[in-house]
Design a protein around this motif. Structure first.
Motif, PDB file in Angstrom:
ATOM      1  N   VAL A  96      25.004  41.786  19.166  1.00  0.00           N
ATOM      2  CA  VAL A  96      25.367  40.517  19.792  1.00  0.00           C
ATOM      3  C   VAL A  96      26.427  40.743  20.868  1.00  0.00           C
ATOM      4  CG1 VAL A  96      26.322  38.213  19.402  1.00  0.00           C
ATOM      5  CG2 VAL A  96      24.787  39.219  17.712  1.00  0.00           C
ATOM      6  N   ASP A  97      27.432  41.551  20.550  1.00  0.00           N
ATOM      7  CA  ASP A  97      28.490  41.835  21.531  1.00  0.00           C
ATOM      8  C   ASP A  97      27.910  42.443  22.808  1.00  0.00           C
ATOM      9  OD1 ASP A  97      30.404  40.907  19.779  1.00  0.00           O
ATOM     10  OD2 ASP A  97      31.095  42.898  19.159  1.00  0.00           O
ATOM     11  N   LEU A  98      27.011  43.403  22.652  1.00  0.00           N
ATOM     12  CA  LEU A  98      26.393  44.047  23.806  1.00  0.00           C
ATOM     13  C   LEU A  98      25.654  43.029  24.658  1.00  0.00           C
ATOM     14  CD1 LEU A  98      25.335  46.429  25.498  1.00  0.00           C
ATOM     15  CD2 LEU A  98      23.561  46.773  23.752  1.00  0.00           C
ATOM     16  N   ALA A  99      24.869  42.175  24.038  1.00  0.00           N
ATOM     17  CA  ALA A  99      24.087  41.196  24.794  1.00  0.00           C
ATOM     18  C   ALA A  99      24.985  40.178  25.487  1.00  0.00           C
ATOM     19  CB  ALA A  99      23.096  40.487  23.868  1.00  0.00           C
ATOM     20  N   VAL A 100      26.045  39.718  24.831  1.00  0.00           N
ATOM     21  CA  VAL A 100      26.958  38.767  25.463  1.00  0.00           C
ATOM     22  C   VAL A 100      27.612  39.397  26.693  1.00  0.00           C
ATOM     23  CG1 VAL A 100      29.009  37.333  25.160  1.00  0.00           C
ATOM     24  CG2 VAL A 100      27.382  37.550  23.297  1.00  0.00           C
ATOM     25  N   ASN A 101      28.031  40.639  26.570  1.00  0.00           N
ATOM     26  CA  ASN A 101      28.611  41.331  27.726  1.00  0.00           C
ATOM     27  C   ASN A 101      27.617  41.419  28.871  1.00  0.00           C
ATOM     28  OD1 ASN A 101      30.331  43.855  25.668  1.00  0.00           O
ATOM     29  ND2 ASN A 101      30.875  41.729  26.083  1.00  0.00           N
TER      30      ASN A 101
END
Length: 335
Positions: A73-78
Motif C-alpha cells: 500500500v505504501d509503495l502504491a500511495v507513493n
C-alpha cells in the motif's frame, strides 16, 4: 443508472457493478506517505503539504488494493502521488509550454531508459528512483522492462498533450483514447495491482486475448471515471483533454448529453470486463498455460474490479477536483 448528485447537474452519481472494499492500513499509509514525501523533497512548503493532503490518494489506493500488505500500500500511495505531482507541475501557464514539458521529461526518460540517476538529481527524480527500485525488487526480471516502459509512457504523454493545447485543435475519440491511456498513468497504476499484492502475471497470460481486452477495458473505465469528475477543472484551465469535451465536439451535442455518453462509456467498459472475465479461463486453457499462470491471470482479473469502484468513491470524496482552478504545485521540483 445515471443519477445526478448534490454536486450539480453536470456531475453525475455513478453506480458501477463492483464492490468497494477499503484496506485496513489506510491511516498508516497516509502517515508513511507524508513522511516519505517530505523526506524525498516532494513536499517542502506548507502550501505543498496542504495541497498534497487534500488529494488523499491513500484513500484511493486503499480501495484500489483492499488486500495488499502495508508495504505494498505504501509503495502504491507513493507512486500515485508522484504522478499527481508531475501532473500539477504541468498546470497553469506551463500547460501550453512545450519547451518546459520537454525539459521536464527528458531527464526522467533518460533515467527510465538507463536506470541511472544524473550526478545532481532533482527531488522529483530521487523520489521516482525510490519508487521504481521498490517496484523492481518486488517483481521478476521479465516485468522490469514493462514497468519502466509504462512510466515512460506517462511522462512522455505530457509533451504530446502540451503540443495539443498549443495547437488548440479538437481531438477525435481514437486520438484522445490512445493518448489518455498513457497520460492518465493507468497502465503503471494497474501494474501495482500485482506488484503491491505480491504476485506475478506472466507474459503468456498477458497475451491471452480475453486478458488483453479485460485489461484495456479496465484502463478505459478508470480514465473515463476520472474525466467524468475532473472536467470542470479542465474546462476552467482551457484544457481539451477530457472525454466529455471529445464527445461534445464529435457529436455536436449538449454538455449534458456528452456527460451521459461518458457515463455510458464507463458502464460499457465495466460490462466488457465482466464478459472477458467469463472468457478468461477458456482462453488460458487454449493458450495451454500451466495452472499457476492461469491462477495468476484469474487473480489479477478479479483484483482489477476494485480500482473501478475505488475510483468512483474517491472522486466523490477527494479534494483533488473540489475547485475548478488551475493552481500549480509550488515546489521547485523542476529545477
Amino acid at each position: 443508472m445515471h443519477q445526478e448528485s448534490q454536486d450539480g447537474p453536470n456531475l453525475p452519481g455513478l453506480a458501477v457493478p463492483f464492490p468497494l472494499r477499503i484496506n485496513p492500513h489506510v491511516d498508516t499509509a497516509r502517515h508513511h506517505d507524508m513522511a516519505w514525501a517530505k523526506g524525498t523533497g516532494l513536499v517542502s512548503t506548507p502550501a505543498d503539504e496542504l495541497r498534497y493532503r487534500s488529494w488523499d490518494l491513500a484513500l484511493l489506493v486503499a480501495g484500489w488494493l483492499p488486500d495488499a500488505p502495508p508495504d505494498g500500500v505504501d509503495l502504491a500511495v507513493n507512486a500515485f502521488n508522484w504522478c499527481t505531482v508531475y501532473d500539477d507541475l504541468h498546470a497553469g501557464e506551463r500547460a501550453t509550454d512545450s519547451r518546459y514539458a520537454r525539459r521536464m521529461a527528458e531527464p526522467v526518460l533518460t533515467y527510465l531508459e538507463t536506470g541511472h540517476l544524473p550526478r545532481n538529481p532533482t527531488p522529483l527524480l530521487l523520489a521516482l528512483d525510490d519508487i521504481v527500485t521498490r517496484e523492481m525488487q518486488r517483481s521478476p526480471h521479465e516485468s522490469h522492462a514493462r514497468i519502466a516502459h509504462n512510466w515512460a509512457l506517462f511522462v512522455a504523454a505530457f509533451m504530446e498533450e502540451t503540443k495539443n493545447r498549443e495547437g488548440g485543435l479538437p481531438l477525435s475519440y481514437h486520438e484522445y483514447r490512445a493518448l489518455r491511456m498513457e497520460s492518465g498513468a493507468v497502465p503503471l497504476m494497474t501494474d501495482l495491482v500485482e506488484i503491491a499484492n505480491g504476485y506475478h502475471v506472466t507474459a503468456g497470460a498477458r497475451s491471452v486475448p480475453a486478458f488483453q481486452t479485460l485489461f484495456n477495458s479496465a484502463n478505459e473505465a478508470i480514465c473515463y471515471i476520472n474525466d467524468l469528475y475532473s472536467y470542470p477543472k479542465e474546462e476552467a484551465a482551457g484544457d481539451q483533454h477530457n472525454l466529455v469535451f471529445v464527445f461534445e465536439n464529435a457529436h455536436r451535442c449538449t454538455r449534458q448529453e456528452a456527460v451521459g455518453r461518458t457515463v455510458e462509456a464507463i458502464l460499457d467498459a465495466c460490462d466488457n470486463m465482466l464478459l472477458q472475465q467469463s472468457r478468461l479461463r477458456n482462453g488460458c486453457r487454449r493458450a495451454k498455460l500451466p495452472p499457476e499462470e492461469i491462477a495468476g491471470a484469474h487473480r489479477f482479473s478479479h483484483d482489477l474490479i476494485y480500482p473501478i469502484s475505488s475510483m468512483v468513491s474517491w472522486q466523490q470524496k477527494s479534494g483533488r477536483y473540489a475547485r475548478p482552478d488551475n493552481a500549480v504545485y509550488k515546489s521547485g521540483l523542476h529545477r
